[in-house]
Design a protein around this motif. Structure first.
Motif, PDB file in Angstrom:
ATOM      1  N   VAL B 137       0.355  -1.059   0.297  1.00 20.48           N
ATOM      2  CA  VAL B 137      -0.049  -0.302  -0.136  1.00 20.48           C
ATOM      3  C   VAL B 137       1.176   1.315  -0.495  1.00 20.48           C
ATOM      4  CG1 VAL B 137      -1.774   1.238   1.091  1.00 20.48           C
ATOM      5  CG2 VAL B 137      -1.227  -1.304   1.614  1.00 20.48           C
ATOM      6  N   ALA B 138       2.332   1.228   1.103  1.00 24.17           N
ATOM      7  CA  ALA B 138       2.944   2.983   0.584  1.00 24.17           C
ATOM      8  C   ALA B 138       3.860   1.854   1.431  1.00 24.17           C
ATOM      9  CB  ALA B 138       2.049   3.214   1.971  1.00 24.17           C
ATOM     10  N   HIS B 288       9.572   5.179  12.905  1.00 28.40           N
ATOM     11  CA  HIS B 288       7.950   5.251  11.945  1.00 28.40           C
ATOM     12  C   HIS B 288       7.203   4.441  12.448  1.00 28.40           C
ATOM     13  CE1 HIS B 288      12.070   4.274   8.610  1.00 28.40           C
ATOM     14  NE2 HIS B 288      12.123   5.636   9.006  1.00 28.40           N
ATOM     15  N   GLY B 289       6.861   4.640  13.630  1.00 26.81           N
ATOM     16  CA  GLY B 289       5.581   4.308  14.129  1.00 26.81           C
ATOM     17  C   GLY B 289       4.868   5.196  13.523  1.00 26.81           C
ATOM     18  N   PRO B 290       5.105   6.712  14.439  1.00 26.76           N
ATOM     19  CA  PRO B 290       3.490   7.060  14.276  1.00 26.76           C
ATOM     20  C   PRO B 290       3.697   7.753  12.658  1.00 26.76           C
ATOM     21  CG  PRO B 290       5.644   8.606  15.400  1.00 26.76           C
ATOM     22  CD  PRO B 290       5.939   7.300  15.068  1.00 26.76           C
ATOM     23  N   ARG B 291       4.718   7.894  11.765  1.00 26.02           N
ATOM     24  CA  ARG B 291       3.863   7.882  10.716  1.00 26.02           C
ATOM     25  C   ARG B 291       3.383   6.641  10.390  1.00 26.02           C
ATOM     26  NH1 ARG B 291       3.144  12.145   7.151  1.00 26.02           N
ATOM     27  NH2 ARG B 291       3.963  11.900   5.873  1.00 26.02           N
ATOM     28  N   VAL B 292       3.813   5.248  10.548  1.00 20.14           N
ATOM     29  CA  VAL B 292       2.664   4.158   9.734  1.00 20.14           C
ATOM     30  C   VAL B 292       1.277   4.336  10.195  1.00 20.14           C
ATOM     31  CG1 VAL B 292       2.468   1.704  10.381  1.00 20.14           C
ATOM     32  CG2 VAL B 292       4.521   3.094   9.746  1.00 20.14           C
ATOM     33  N   ALA B 293       1.355   4.546  11.725  1.00 17.14           N
ATOM     34  CA  ALA B 293       0.143   4.540  12.047  1.00 17.14           C
ATOM     35  C   ALA B 293      -1.717   5.517  11.959  1.00 17.14           C
ATOM     36  CB  ALA B 293      -0.146   5.334  13.702  1.00 17.14           C
ATOM     37  N   GLU B 294      -1.090   6.456  11.108  1.00 15.79           N
ATOM     38  CA  GLU B 294      -0.914   7.506  10.247  1.00 15.79           C
ATOM     39  C   GLU B 294      -1.454   7.591   8.910  1.00 15.79           C
ATOM     40  OE1 GLU B 294       0.907  11.741   8.609  1.00 15.79           O
ATOM     41  OE2 GLU B 294       1.434  11.439  11.064  1.00 15.79           O
ATOM     42  N   ILE B 295      -1.304   6.238   8.333  1.00 18.41           N
ATOM     43  CA  ILE B 295      -1.635   5.686   7.260  1.00 18.41           C
ATOM     44  C   ILE B 295      -2.463   4.549   7.815  1.00 18.41           C
ATOM     45  CG2 ILE B 295      -0.875   4.031   4.978  1.00 18.41           C
ATOM     46  CD1 ILE B 295       1.999   5.203   5.886  1.00 18.41           C
ATOM     47  N   ILE B 296      -2.232   4.049   8.606  1.00 16.65           N
ATOM     48  CA  ILE B 296      -3.467   2.809   8.696  1.00 16.65           C
ATOM     49  C   ILE B 296      -4.583   3.519   9.764  1.00 16.65           C
ATOM     50  CG2 ILE B 296      -4.085   1.312  10.375  1.00 16.65           C
ATOM     51  CD1 ILE B 296      -0.865   0.157  10.796  1.00 16.65           C
ATOM     52  N   GLN B 297      -4.466   4.453   9.665  1.00 12.30           N
ATOM     53  CA  GLN B 297      -6.132   5.036  10.274  1.00 12.30           C
ATOM     54  C   GLN B 297      -6.616   5.519   8.986  1.00 12.30           C
ATOM     55  OE1 GLN B 297      -7.850   5.666  12.623  1.00 12.30           O
ATOM     56  NE2 GLN B 297      -5.833   4.328  14.379  1.00 12.30           N
ATOM     57  N   MET B 298      -6.084   6.359   8.337  1.00  8.40           N
ATOM     58  CA  MET B 298      -6.363   6.552   7.077  1.00  8.40           C
ATOM     59  C   MET B 298      -6.970   5.079   6.385  1.00  8.40           C
ATOM     60  SD  MET B 298      -3.763   9.532   5.475  1.00  8.40           S
ATOM     61  CE  MET B 298      -4.033  10.207   4.276  1.00  8.40           C
ATOM     62  N   LEU B 299      -6.472   4.221   5.956  1.00  2.00           N
ATOM     63  CA  LEU B 299      -6.633   3.613   5.095  1.00  2.00           C
ATOM     64  C   LEU B 299      -8.502   2.642   5.843  1.00  2.00           C
ATOM     65  CD1 LEU B 299      -3.505   1.341   4.909  1.00  2.00           C
ATOM     66  CD2 LEU B 299      -5.408   2.444   3.040  1.00  2.00           C
ATOM     67  N   ASP B 306      -0.437   7.741  -0.029  1.00  2.09           N
ATOM     68  CA  ASP B 306       0.947   8.113  -0.882  1.00  2.09           C
ATOM     69  C   ASP B 306       1.685   6.969  -1.083  1.00  2.09           C
ATOM     70  OD1 ASP B 306      -0.593  10.659  -2.403  1.00  2.09           O
ATOM     71  OD2 ASP B 306       1.119  11.763  -0.390  1.00  2.09           O
ATOM     72  N   LYS B 307       1.415   6.833  -2.167  1.00  2.00           N
ATOM     73  CA  LYS B 307       3.049   5.522  -2.363  1.00  2.00           C
ATOM     74  C   LYS B 307       3.527   5.757  -1.124  1.00  2.00           C
ATOM     75  CE  LYS B 307       1.394   1.384  -3.651  1.00  2.00           C
ATOM     76  NZ  LYS B 307       0.993   0.707  -4.346  1.00  2.00           N
ATOM     77  N   ILE B 308       4.583   6.996  -1.339  1.00  3.04           N
ATOM     78  CA  ILE B 308       5.636   7.269  -0.574  1.00  3.04           C
ATOM     79  C   ILE B 308       5.536   8.383   0.194  1.00  3.04           C
ATOM     80  CG2 ILE B 308       8.277   8.476  -1.062  1.00  3.04           C
ATOM     81  CD1 ILE B 308       8.399   6.633  -3.714  1.00  3.04           C
ATOM     82  N   MET B 309       5.908   7.624   1.223  1.00  2.00           N
ATOM     83  CA  MET B 309       4.948   8.502   2.660  1.00  2.00           C
ATOM     84  C   MET B 309       6.968   9.079   3.496  1.00  2.00           C
ATOM     85  SD  MET B 309       2.687   8.915   2.458  1.00  2.00           S
ATOM     86  CE  MET B 309       1.242   8.874   4.582  1.00  2.00           C
TER      87      MET B 309
END
Lengths: 354, 330
Positions: B137-138, B288-299, B306-309
């Motif tokens: 996904v990203a 990287h944890g918080p950024r990944v959590a952000e992506i999961i929340q958006m999903l 976006d593919k690249i974060m």
């Protein structure tokens, strides 16, 4: 007049015929290129109270390799090889630094003891290799492959540091005491880098022991024909074993110097690829990989040539991506001018012409 | 005799690796329907401070208090362990899989299995080289190119602050291991940044292979070739430490006579910044944890990502090192 000419000719031929002529010639060639490309290369001055110059860099930085090459020469002369020296260097460095600790105020263990322990570890590793090769008759490449792969792993385990409440291996551990830097740097009020003294002492001691005692002869005999040696009463097994122990000892010395240079134990990088450089040094020194006759001086010149090449390429500003190519070309040239087959071919051609 | 020894050795080896892999097994708790989002994280290992901080960031982000359940797997630098871990995650029917791949290639099959099971995969730190990029996904990670650019931006500001912005500035660059993504990105960022300003002159660049010993050796050579170096860029902290020693050896003062800009910002580098030996350090952020959590929340909210974060990466210098150091996790 013609007398002196023929004298020069015969002297010249004797010089070219000398065993060390070609290794020295190769070193000379590597250095001479700098006269054209970097005229300041041979300048030596005193800066900040110590000797300063590219030539000093070469002698200083090649110290570890010179020491390693001495040990490697002995092992190769007995018909073996030791590819674990880089890993053993890393392991000894890790032990030394671990024992010293990273306190700002004092060493956890006195420096002398820590260094002796590191040297002991090197000899134990050497003894392990020697046992596998001489007693169990495992092929040298295979036997030393064990420590080549495992040694660095053990070094990483030793270099563990607490991060976030648990011990994490493979960390860089710093020694915070100034006096430790003296081994790889400068001793107070001495203008020559300490590693140069250590390397010179190692070469001298090994040279004296090998020439003044029968050990050198024994090693040659074992390398040429170990069975024949045994028949005339030489304990081949022990001589081989001793070769590996001494090689382990030199590896640990090189490791301690390397760790002192960076006042830390870097289990990932200390001695990395040094086993290959050490073998190359022995080969550049005109020694046979099949064992037998050997020249300690040749290996030392070989080791200095390798460092001279690196330093010269840095001085010329060769870019990093081209560095390995230049090195490869020079090494191929040096090895081929020493090839017996090539010499025969050239003299045959010369003979035809005349 | 010889055979017996070899067999014995192999047996010891087998037992040894058996013990290791047994230790490496994940906690193995299955996902349960208690409203928590289950995330499986296949980590590379624990080979560096950076990696440990990266792991810690995931462990502290994905806690039950935040509505997550984390299944963590340490692959001990082996791809086959990671593939095994991903298959375990699929069996346990986790909601998301996060992978920090050990290597770039060889992931098609196992990611295809995850896709077939309908589990989204998020990559952390390193990229994967897969033919079909819908397999993940990203990707979350650092931007080495931007780190390089940031270092030059810092230098611009610093020179302006010290009133040297009209002087000719001679720079040298200690590169990392040639071909590594950190070296490629940082070199590009730095050289392009320097080329923008005609006051900057890049005298030389050479690889120090990311090690302190080589960094020192190359810097010694630079100092002999050029006696007017104003700035050193070192593409990681270890090479910067080596450069500092080389500069001290010729009787110059690192940080004063020669400006030192470094990368990674490890703990020891903060000590050096406080001592005034490194002027600035561009972070390579492992959190990287918080950024990944952000992506999961958006999903979870049904949005596309976006593919690249990229993660946020700071620049630290002598002026703020002291106050920031206690808050650093690695």
């Amino acid at each position: 007049m013609s007398d002196t000419l023929s004298l020069i000719k015969s002297k010249g031929r004797a010089l070219v015929g000398q065993r060390l002529f070609l290794p020295l010639f190769a070193l000379f060639l590597v250095l001479i290129v700098n006269v054209i490309k970097t005229p300041a290369f041979f300048n030596i001055s005193i800066q900040n109270g110590v000797l300063y110059g590219y030539i000093i860099d070469i002698i200083n930085r090649s110290s570890e390799l010179v020491i390693l090459a001495v040990g490697m020469t002995l092992v190769i002369a007995t018909g073996g090889i030791d590819i674990s020296v880089g890993a053993v260097s890393a392991l000894s460095a890790a032990v030394c630094v671990r024992l010293l600790g990273s306190s700002y105020d004092n060493y956890a263990t006195p420096m002398v003891l820590a260094i002796l322990a590191a040297l002991a570890i090197g000899m134990i590793c050497g003894a392990f290799n020697g046992l596998l090769v001489s007693k169990l008759r495992i092929q040298a490449m295979v036997a030393t492959l064990i420590l080549f792969t495992a040694g660095r792993g053990v070094a990483q385990l030793i270099s563990a540091r607490e991060i976030g409440g648990k011990m994490v291996p493979g960390q860089i551990i710093y020694v915070r005491m100034e006096s430790f830097k003296g081994i790889g740097g400068f001793l107070p009020k001495v203008i020559v880098p300490t590693p140069v003294f250590i390397a010179a002492a190692v070469v001298l001691i090994f040279y004296l022991v090998l020439t003044r005692t029968a050990l050198g002869l024994y090693i040659k005999t074992v390398g040429i024909n170990s069975r024949a040696g045994r028949l005339v009463g030489i304990n081949s097994t022990f001589i081989m074993f001793l070769g590996y122990v001494l090689c382990g000892l030199t590896a640990s010395m090189a490791g301690v110097i390397s760790s002192s240079r960076i006042y830390s134990s870097d289990a990932n990088n200390i001695g990395l690829n040094m086993e290959l450089d050490a073998i190359l040094a022995v080969a550049l020194g005109g020694n046979s990989m099949a064992g037998g006759k050997f020249s300690l001086a040749g290996s030392v010149i070989g080791a200095i040539t390798i460092q001279a090449l690196t330093t010269s390429l840095y001085a010329m500003g060769v870019t990093a991506d081209q560095l390995p190519v230049y090195k490869a070309v020079v090494v191929v040239l040096i090895v081929s001018i020493q090839s017996e087959e090539l010499k025969r071919w050239i003299s045959a051609r010369g003979g035809k012409k005349a | 005799m010889k055979n017996r020894v070899i067999v014995l050795f192999l047996a010891v080896l087998l037992i040894g690796t058996g013990i290791l892999t047994a230790n490496g097994k994940s906690d193995g708790a299955a996902a349960e329907g208690n409203g928590l989002i289950t995330v499986g994280y296949a980590q590379v290992g624990a080979e560096s401070d950076w990696r440990t901080a990266n792991t810690e960031s995931f462990k502290s982000t994905f806690v039950e208090a935040n509505g997550y359940k984390l299944i963590f797997d340490d692959a001990q630098q082996k791809q086959e362990n990671q593939i095994k871990a991903i298959r375990n995650f699929i069996q346990q029917d986790v909601d998301y899989i996060v992978v920090a791949p050990v290597v770039e290639t060889g992931w098609e099959t196992v990611l295809g299995e995850a896709k077939a099971a309908g589990i989204p995969v998020i990559l952390s730190d390193r990229m994967m080289d897969v033919s079909d990029d819908s397999l993940y996904v990203a990707w979350v990670g650092g931007n080495f190119l931007k780190e390089g650019q940031d270092s030059v931006v810092w230098l611009n500001d610093y020179l302006k602050k010290t009133g040297r912005d009209n002087e000719k500035i001679n720079c040298v660059l200690l590169q990392g291991t040639i071909g590594s993504s950190a070296q490629v990105g940082r070199t590009k960022g730095i050289t392009e940044g320097l080329a923008k300003n005609s006051n900057y002159n890049l005298l030389a660049k050479q690889t120090g292979e990311f090690t302190q010993a080589k960094g020192q050796e190359v810097m010694e050579s630079f100092l002999k070739a050029y006696d007017n170096i104003d700035v050193v860029f070192a593409e990681n902290d270890n090479m910067a430490f080596g450069a500092i020693d080389a500069i001290k050896a010729v009787g110059k003062v690192p940080g004063k006579d020669i400006i030192i800009v470094s990368f990674d910002a490890v703990h020891e580098a903060f000590n050096r910044m406080i001592a005034g030996e490194i002027n600035a350090d561009v972070e390579c952020n492992p959190l990287h944890g918080p950024r990944v959590a952000e992506i999961i929340q958006m999903l979870e909210a049904g949005k596309s990502v976006d593919k690249i974060m990229y993660v946020k990466e700071g620049v630290f210098d002598q002026f703020n090192a002291k106050e920031i150091m206690p808050t650093r996790k690695y």
